[in-house]
Design a protein around this motif. Sequence first.
Motif, PDB file in Angstrom:
ATOM      1  N   TRP A  57       0.822  -1.214   0.000  1.00 10.30           N
ATOM      2  CA  TRP A  57       0.000   0.000   0.000  1.00 10.30           C
ATOM      3  C   TRP A  57       0.849   1.253   0.000  1.00 10.30           C
ATOM      4  O   TRP A  57       0.382   2.320  -0.327  1.00 10.30           O
ATOM      5  N   ARG A  58       2.115   1.122   0.342  1.00 12.91           N
ATOM      6  CA  ARG A  58       3.014   2.267   0.330  1.00 12.91           C
ATOM      7  C   ARG A  58       4.164   1.930  -0.614  1.00 12.91           C
ATOM      8  O   ARG A  58       4.988   1.091  -0.309  1.00 12.91           O
ATOM      9  N   LYS A  59       4.174   2.575  -1.749  1.00  8.98           N
ATOM     10  CA  LYS A  59       5.185   2.315  -2.770  1.00  8.98           C
ATOM     11  C   LYS A  59       6.300   3.340  -2.664  1.00  8.98           C
ATOM     12  O   LYS A  59       6.068   4.514  -2.442  1.00  8.98           O
ATOM     13  N   GLN A  60       7.541   2.864  -2.889  1.00  6.33           N
ATOM     14  CA  GLN A  60       8.674   3.766  -2.890  1.00  6.33           C
ATOM     15  C   GLN A  60       9.108   4.008  -4.330  1.00  6.33           C
ATOM     16  O   GLN A  60       9.239   3.081  -5.112  1.00  6.33           O
ATOM     17  N   PHE A  61       9.303   5.270  -4.658  1.00  8.89           N
ATOM     18  CA  PHE A  61       9.735   5.666  -5.989  1.00  8.89           C
ATOM     19  C   PHE A  61      11.113   6.292  -5.884  1.00  8.89           C
ATOM     20  O   PHE A  61      11.412   7.007  -4.931  1.00  8.89           O
ATOM     21  N   LYS A  62      11.943   6.017  -6.873  1.00  6.79           N
ATOM     22  CA  LYS A  62      13.291   6.575  -6.893  1.00  6.79           C
ATOM     23  C   LYS A  62      13.480   7.357  -8.187  1.00  6.79           C
ATOM     24  O   LYS A  62      13.088   6.899  -9.251  1.00  6.79           O
ATOM     25  N   THR A  63      14.071   8.526  -8.069  1.00  9.11           N
ATOM     26  CA  THR A  63      14.373   9.349  -9.239  1.00  9.11           C
ATOM     27  C   THR A  63      15.773   9.924  -9.084  1.00  9.11           C
ATOM     28  O   THR A  63      16.297  10.050  -7.975  1.00  9.11           O
ATOM     29  N   PHE A  64      16.371  10.230 -10.204  1.00  4.40           N
ATOM     30  CA  PHE A  64      17.670  10.899 -10.200  1.00  4.40           C
ATOM     31  C   PHE A  64      17.462  12.341 -10.636  1.00  4.40           C
ATOM     32  O   PHE A  64      16.879  12.600 -11.679  1.00  4.40           O
ATOM     33  N   GLU A  65      17.910  13.267  -9.817  1.00  2.00           N
ATOM     34  CA  GLU A  65      17.843  14.682 -10.148  1.00  2.00           C
ATOM     35  C   GLU A  65      19.235  15.270  -9.978  1.00  2.00           C
ATOM     36  O   GLU A  65      19.771  15.269  -8.870  1.00  2.00           O
ATOM     37  N   ASN A  66      19.805  15.716 -11.068  1.00  2.28           N
ATOM     38  CA  ASN A  66      21.162  16.281 -11.059  1.00  2.28           C
ATOM     39  C   ASN A  66      22.176  15.309 -10.467  1.00  2.28           C
ATOM     40  O   ASN A  66      23.057  15.676  -9.703  1.00  2.28           O
ATOM     41  N   GLY A  67      22.035  14.028 -10.795  1.00  2.88           N
ATOM     42  CA  GLY A  67      22.966  13.009 -10.328  1.00  2.88           C
ATOM     43  C   GLY A  67      22.760  12.565  -8.897  1.00  2.88           C
ATOM     44  O   GLY A  67      23.551  11.794  -8.367  1.00  2.88           O
ATOM     45  N   VAL A  68      21.700  13.045  -8.251  1.00  6.03           N
ATOM     46  CA  VAL A  68      21.426  12.689  -6.862  1.00  6.03           C
ATOM     47  C   VAL A  68      20.174  11.807  -6.826  1.00  6.03           C
ATOM     48  O   VAL A  68      19.159  12.139  -7.424  1.00  6.03           O
ATOM     49  N   LEU A  69      20.300  10.669  -6.129  1.00  5.45           N
ATOM     50  CA  LEU A  69      19.166   9.761  -5.987  1.00  5.45           C
ATOM     51  C   LEU A  69      18.192  10.331  -4.973  1.00  5.45           C
ATOM     52  O   LEU A  69      18.556  10.629  -3.834  1.00  5.45           O
ATOM     53  N   LYS A  70      16.945  10.505  -5.380  1.00  2.00           N
ATOM     54  CA  LYS A  70      15.892  10.989  -4.488  1.00  2.00           C
ATOM     55  C   LYS A  70      14.868   9.883  -4.339  1.00  2.00           C
ATOM     56  O   LYS A  70      14.460   9.263  -5.315  1.00  2.00           O
ATOM     57  N   LYS A  71      14.452   9.636  -3.103  1.00  5.14           N
ATOM     58  CA  LYS A  71      13.445   8.618  -2.821  1.00  5.14           C
ATOM     59  C   LYS A  71      12.230   9.275  -2.190  1.00  5.14           C
ATOM     60  O   LYS A  71      12.364  10.172  -1.375  1.00  5.14           O
ATOM     61  N   TYR A  72      11.067   8.829  -2.605  1.00  7.07           N
ATOM     62  CA  TYR A  72       9.846   9.284  -1.954  1.00  7.07           C
ATOM     63  C   TYR A  72       8.835   8.152  -1.969  1.00  7.07           C
ATOM     64  O   TYR A  72       8.901   7.249  -2.791  1.00  7.07           O
ATOM     65  N   THR A  73       7.938   8.186  -1.006  1.00  7.52           N
ATOM     66  CA  THR A  73       6.919   7.148  -0.901  1.00  7.52           C
ATOM     67  C   THR A  73       5.548   7.760  -1.142  1.00  7.52           C
ATOM     68  O   THR A  73       5.317   8.935  -0.895  1.00  7.52           O
ATOM     69  N   ARG A  74       4.675   6.929  -1.639  1.00  8.88           N
ATOM     70  CA  ARG A  74       3.294   7.354  -1.884  1.00  8.88           C
ATOM     71  C   ARG A  74       2.379   6.253  -1.353  1.00  8.88           C
ATOM     72  O   ARG A  74       2.498   5.095  -1.747  1.00  8.88           O
ATOM     73  N   ALA A  75       1.497   6.625  -0.457  1.00  6.38           N
ATOM     74  CA  ALA A  75       0.552   5.673   0.120  1.00  6.38           C
ATOM     75  C   ALA A  75      -0.718   5.660  -0.704  1.00  6.38           C
ATOM     76  O   ALA A  75      -1.110   6.669  -1.284  1.00  6.38           O
ATOM     77  N   SER A  76      -1.359   4.504  -0.745  1.00  6.33           N
ATOM     78  CA  SER A  76      -2.604   4.367  -1.488  1.00  6.33           C
ATOM     79  C   SER A  76      -3.698   3.878  -0.551  1.00  6.33           C
ATOM     80  O   SER A  76      -3.486   2.950   0.227  1.00  6.33           O
ATOM     81  N   ASN A  77      -4.852   4.487  -0.618  1.00 10.37           N
ATOM     82  CA  ASN A  77      -6.006   4.039   0.160  1.00 10.37           C
ATOM     83  C   ASN A  77      -6.965   3.200  -0.666  1.00 10.37           C
ATOM     84  O   ASN A  77      -7.986   2.765  -0.172  1.00 10.37           O
ATOM     85  N   ASP A  78      -6.624   2.979  -1.933  1.00  9.48           N
ATOM     86  CA  ASP A  78      -7.470   2.201  -2.825  1.00  9.48           C
ATOM     87  C   ASP A  78      -7.194   0.713  -2.601  1.00  9.48           C
ATOM     88  O   ASP A  78      -6.089   0.245  -2.850  1.00  9.48           O
ATOM     89  N   PRO A  79      -8.172  -0.053  -2.100  1.00  6.32           N
ATOM     90  CA  PRO A  79      -7.936  -1.475  -1.802  1.00  6.32           C
ATOM     91  C   PRO A  79      -7.516  -2.308  -3.015  1.00  6.32           C
ATOM     92  O   PRO A  79      -6.928  -3.369  -2.844  1.00  6.32           O
ATOM     93  N   SER A  80      -7.785  -1.854  -4.224  1.00  7.61           N
ATOM     94  CA  SER A  80      -7.399  -2.633  -5.395  1.00  7.61           C
ATOM     95  C   SER A  80      -5.906  -2.530  -5.689  1.00  7.61           C
ATOM     96  O   SER A  80      -5.386  -3.274  -6.504  1.00  7.61           O
ATOM     97  N   THR A  81      -5.176  -1.615  -5.003  1.00  6.52           N
ATOM     98  CA  THR A  81      -3.753  -1.432  -5.276  1.00  6.52           C
ATOM     99  C   THR A  81      -2.848  -2.135  -4.269  1.00  6.52           C
ATOM    100  O   THR A  81      -1.637  -2.101  -4.413  1.00  6.52           O
ATOM    101  N   TYR A  82      -3.414  -2.760  -3.237  1.00  5.62           N
ATOM    102  CA  TYR A  82      -2.588  -3.458  -2.266  1.00  5.62           C
ATOM    103  C   TYR A  82      -3.214  -4.809  -1.938  1.00  5.62           C
ATOM    104  O   TYR A  82      -4.348  -5.094  -2.296  1.00  5.62           O
ATOM    105  N   SER A  83      -2.445  -5.649  -1.225  1.00  4.68           N
ATOM    106  CA  SER A  83      -2.901  -6.985  -0.855  1.00  4.68           C
ATOM    107  C   SER A  83      -3.140  -7.053   0.647  1.00  4.68           C
ATOM    108  O   SER A  83      -2.436  -6.418   1.433  1.00  4.68           O
ATOM    109  N   LEU A  84      -4.135  -7.834   1.039  1.00  2.00           N
ATOM    110  CA  LEU A  84      -4.434  -8.071   2.443  1.00  2.00           C
ATOM    111  C   LEU A  84      -4.083  -9.513   2.796  1.00  2.00           C
ATOM    112  O   LEU A  84      -4.387 -10.435   2.036  1.00  2.00           O
TER     113      LEU A  84
END
Length: 146
Positions: A57-84
């Motif tokens: 339900w909480r996915k981590q995304f990684k991006t490179f900006e100016n050669g620096v690795l940036k990580k951020y997470t995005r939570a989902s409240n939609d039950p179809s996007t995660y497993s129980l």
Amino acid sequence: MVKKIFEMYTHSLGTKEIANYLNDTGIPTRHGDLWTYSTISNMVTNPVYMGKIKRGWRKQFKTFENGVLKKYTRASNDPSTYSLFDGLHPALVTQEVFEEAQKVRISKAPEPKVKDEFEIKNAFSGLLFCGICGKRIGRTTGSKSR
């Protein structure tokens, strides 16, 4: 208290009414604070109370900006996007009560407010970006209260 909160919520009491009731009767949260409507809302949407655990339900995304690795997470409240999955902890409410609370929550959700006639107020809308951070520049309006 969890069972009482779910019972009150499924019998058409809102999150603010439940929080006010708990505060007025002197029932503290587990940290001794006052109840808030967002706490109640988080409780009635959390499947951990029916003995389940959310995965994915909480996915981590990684991006490179100016050669620096940036990580951020995005939570989902939609039950179809995660497993129980079944947890090792005991369920405090039945699956039927939890599903009833979700039906009540969906029925109470306000309709999105969308104008019948959408008109662009700014001719440069979506075209201007900040030269430093690269974010879109939006139009803000203020109100004068005297």
